[in-house]
Design an enzyme around this catalytic site. Structure first.
Site, mmCIF file in Angstrom:
data_model
loop_
_atom_site.group_PDB
_atom_site.id
_atom_site.type_symbol
_atom_site.label_atom_id
_atom_site.label_comp_id
_atom_site.label_asym_id
_atom_site.label_seq_id
_atom_site.Cartn_x
_atom_site.Cartn_y
_atom_site.Cartn_z
ATOM 1 N N CYS A 35 0.824 -1.221 0.000
ATOM 2 C CA CYS A 35 0.000 0.000 0.000
ATOM 3 C C CYS A 35 0.850 1.259 0.000
ATOM 4 O O CYS A 35 0.335 2.352 -0.211
ATOM 5 C CB CYS A 35 -0.934 0.009 1.205
ATOM 6 S SG CYS A 35 -0.050 -0.012 2.764
ATOM 7 N N ASP A 37 2.319 2.589 2.574
ATOM 8 C CA ASP A 37 2.270 3.315 3.841
ATOM 9 C C ASP A 37 3.601 3.186 4.587
ATOM 10 O O ASP A 37 4.274 2.164 4.493
ATOM 11 C CB ASP A 37 1.129 2.790 4.716
ATOM 12 C CG ASP A 37 -0.223 3.127 4.115
ATOM 13 O OD1 ASP A 37 -0.246 3.895 3.144
ATOM 14 O OD2 ASP A 37 -1.240 2.638 4.612
ATOM 15 N N CYS A 60 -2.852 4.624 6.398
ATOM 16 C CA CYS A 60 -4.300 4.488 6.578
ATOM 17 C C CYS A 60 -4.687 4.644 8.054
ATOM 18 O O CYS A 60 -3.833 4.641 8.943
ATOM 19 C CB CYS A 60 -4.742 3.117 6.072
ATOM 20 S SG CYS A 60 -4.241 1.794 7.169
ATOM 21 N N CYS A 104 -1.942 -3.847 8.686
ATOM 22 C CA CYS A 104 -1.617 -2.490 9.142
ATOM 23 C C CYS A 104 -1.003 -2.542 10.542
ATOM 24 O O CYS A 104 -0.110 -1.762 10.861
ATOM 25 C CB CYS A 104 -2.857 -1.610 9.140
ATOM 26 S SG CYS A 104 -3.865 -1.785 7.652
HETATM 27 FE FE1 FES Z 1 -1.395 0.320 4.324
HETATM 28 FE FE2 FES Z 1 -3.082 0.012 6.290
HETATM 29 S S1 FES Z 1 -3.521 0.029 4.168
HETATM 30 S S2 FES Z 1 -0.943 0.102 6.402
#
Ligand code: FES
Length: 124
Positions: A35, A37, A60, A104
């Protein structure tokens, strides 16, 4: 049933321990390749105890809630205890995360681990 627990929403809206520790002696940054992140964890460790912990998360809501809860769980704890923190324990403390959001919480476990590894390296 709501998708997210009240605790998740609380920690997402009012994250604890957000920020930077300028004189941290353990810093870890991890990313989720899927993702994109990113989570950065700062530790101030004294006498083998996590005296202070702060985080920056570019990600997120579940990642923000997970990092917030993870910092609460390790603050004031011995390093050994912080090492044992699992993403499952973080998710449980948040009263659960949806299955597809469990990754996550892994970010929080890994960021703390990376910061503790950095701390160990600096001790040598
Ligand atoms: Fe990437 Fe939650 S969607 S850490």
């Amino acid at each position: 049933m709501a998708l997210y627990s009240e605790k998740v929403m609380d920690h997402f809206r009012n994250p604890r321990n957000v920020g930077v520790i300028e004189d941290a002696n353990g810093v870890g940054e991890v990313g989720n390749l899927k993702c994109g992140d990113i989570m950065k964890m700062y530790l101030k460790i004294e006498n083998d105890v996590i005296e202070d912990v702060k985080f920056e998360t570019f990600g997120c809501g579940s990642a923000i809630a997970s990092s917030s809860m993870a910092t609460e769980l390790i603050k004031g704890q011995p390093v050994k205890k912080a090492r044992e923190l699992t993403n499952k324990a973080v998710a449980e403390a948040l009263d659960g995360l949806p299955d597809y959001k469990m990754h996550c919480s892994v970010l929080a476990e890994e960021a703390i681990e990376a910061a503790l590894d950095d701390y160990d390296k600096r001790q040598k």
